[in-house]
Design a protein around this motif. Structure first.
Motif, PDB file in Angstrom:
ATOM      1  N   ARG A  14     -50.014 -10.732  31.959  1.00 22.10           N
ATOM      2  CA  ARG A  14     -48.945 -11.534  32.781  1.00 22.10           C
ATOM      3  C   ARG A  14     -49.806 -12.798  33.391  1.00 22.10           C
ATOM      4  O   ARG A  14     -51.047 -12.379  33.824  1.00 22.10           O
ATOM      5  CB  ARG A  14     -48.679 -10.762  33.950  1.00 22.10           C
ATOM      6  N   ILE A  15     -49.540 -13.870  33.377  1.00 20.54           N
ATOM      7  CA  ILE A  15     -50.443 -14.999  33.656  1.00 20.54           C
ATOM      8  C   ILE A  15     -49.808 -15.117  35.295  1.00 20.54           C
ATOM      9  O   ILE A  15     -48.787 -15.366  35.714  1.00 20.54           O
ATOM     10  CB  ILE A  15     -49.625 -16.266  32.932  1.00 20.54           C
ATOM     11  N   VAL A  16     -51.018 -15.082  35.714  1.00 18.46           N
ATOM     12  CA  VAL A  16     -51.255 -15.165  37.624  1.00 18.46           C
ATOM     13  C   VAL A  16     -51.350 -16.461  37.737  1.00 18.46           C
ATOM     14  O   VAL A  16     -50.603 -16.982  38.875  1.00 18.46           O
ATOM     15  CB  VAL A  16     -52.343 -14.301  37.710  1.00 18.46           C
ATOM     16  N   ARG A  19     -43.031 -17.715  25.965  1.00 16.32           N
ATOM     17  CA  ARG A  19     -42.211 -18.344  26.803  1.00 16.32           C
ATOM     18  C   ARG A  19     -40.835 -17.988  27.197  1.00 16.32           C
ATOM     19  O   ARG A  19     -40.198 -18.025  26.155  1.00 16.32           O
ATOM     20  CB  ARG A  19     -42.381 -19.938  26.716  1.00 16.32           C
ATOM     21  N   ALA A  20     -40.478 -17.449  28.536  1.00 14.68           N
ATOM     22  CA  ALA A  20     -39.136 -17.135  28.591  1.00 14.68           C
ATOM     23  C   ALA A  20     -38.417 -18.161  28.556  1.00 14.68           C
ATOM     24  O   ALA A  20     -38.423 -19.313  29.250  1.00 14.68           O
ATOM     25  CB  ALA A  20     -39.224 -16.031  30.157  1.00 14.68           C
ATOM     26  N   PRO A  77     -48.671 -23.379  30.598  1.00 10.83           N
ATOM     27  CA  PRO A  77     -48.215 -22.291  30.908  1.00 10.83           C
ATOM     28  C   PRO A  77     -47.606 -22.081  32.008  1.00 10.83           C
ATOM     29  O   PRO A  77     -48.120 -22.577  33.140  1.00 10.83           O
ATOM     30  CB  PRO A  77     -49.166 -21.058  30.479  1.00 10.83           C
ATOM     31  N   THR A  78     -46.551 -21.109  32.451  1.00  9.58           N
ATOM     32  CA  THR A  78     -45.877 -20.842  33.692  1.00  9.58           C
ATOM     33  C   THR A  78     -46.265 -19.678  34.337  1.00  9.58           C
ATOM     34  O   THR A  78     -46.008 -18.612  33.727  1.00  9.58           O
ATOM     35  CB  THR A  78     -44.257 -21.151  33.699  1.00  9.58           C
ATOM     36  N   PRO A  79     -47.086 -19.619  35.728  1.00  6.96           N
ATOM     37  CA  PRO A  79     -47.338 -18.302  35.870  1.00  6.96           C
ATOM     38  C   PRO A  79     -46.243 -17.544  36.552  1.00  6.96           C
ATOM     39  O   PRO A  79     -45.144 -18.142  36.617  1.00  6.96           O
ATOM     40  CB  PRO A  79     -48.257 -18.666  37.221  1.00  6.96           C
ATOM     41  N   ASP A  80     -46.320 -16.153  36.346  1.00  3.44           N
ATOM     42  CA  ASP A  80     -45.149 -15.116  36.562  1.00  3.44           C
ATOM     43  C   ASP A  80     -43.896 -15.189  35.877  1.00  3.44           C
ATOM     44  O   ASP A  80     -43.028 -14.814  36.044  1.00  3.44           O
ATOM     45  CB  ASP A  80     -44.982 -15.276  38.399  1.00  3.44           C
TER      46      ASP A  80
END
Length: 135
Positions: free
Chosen positions: A113-115, A41-42, A98-101
């Motif tokens: 990468r989560i799309v 997680r960024a 989770p958060t895409p991109d």
């Protein structure tokens, strides 16, 4: 009316009751077939005054993941591309959506990468997430 309030409450109770079995099903699949992974997680960007450099602080969340391939008929070259996968993760295990991109999934030295994120739910809470991931 009282009946409408009771029916609404009863429906919510049934849905909440189904969340537990769905969570257990996800847990069983992940325990039996899952591979160790890390959801990265960024975090917010920070500035290091002594070095004059900016950096991002990431949070690593360990989890298990089960990968599934998209069917050939789902590959359209745009939304679903060659090499894309579905990744099942437990909501209870990761504790966040989770958060895409932004978030990534790392498994076996590969970074995905989560799309897109789809939740499996029968009520108020997600039992698991199906992540559309791409390398």
């Amino acid at each position: 009316t009282q009946r409408e309030r009771d029916d609404g409450h009863a429906g919510a109770h049934v849905m909440a009751t189904l969340d537990r079995p769905m969570g257990r099903l996800a847990k069983t699949l992940l325990k039996k077939f899952g591979r160790a992974a890390v959801l990265k997680r960024a975090g917010a960007a920070a500035y290091d005054t002594p070095t004059g450099r900016a950096f991002a602080s990431n949070t690593d969340i360990t989890c298990e993941v089960v990968f599934e391939e998209f069917s050939e008929s789902q590959h359209d070259g745009t939304l679903v591309q060659a090499g894309d996968r579905k990744a099942l993760v437990s909501r209870i295990r990761i504790g966040v959506q989770p958060t895409p991109d932004s978030d990534t999934l790392v498994e076996g030295g590969r970074t995905w990468r989560i799309v897109q994120v789809l939740g499996y739910s029968s009520g108020a809470e997600e039992a698991a997430y199906s992540l559309h991931v791409r390398r």
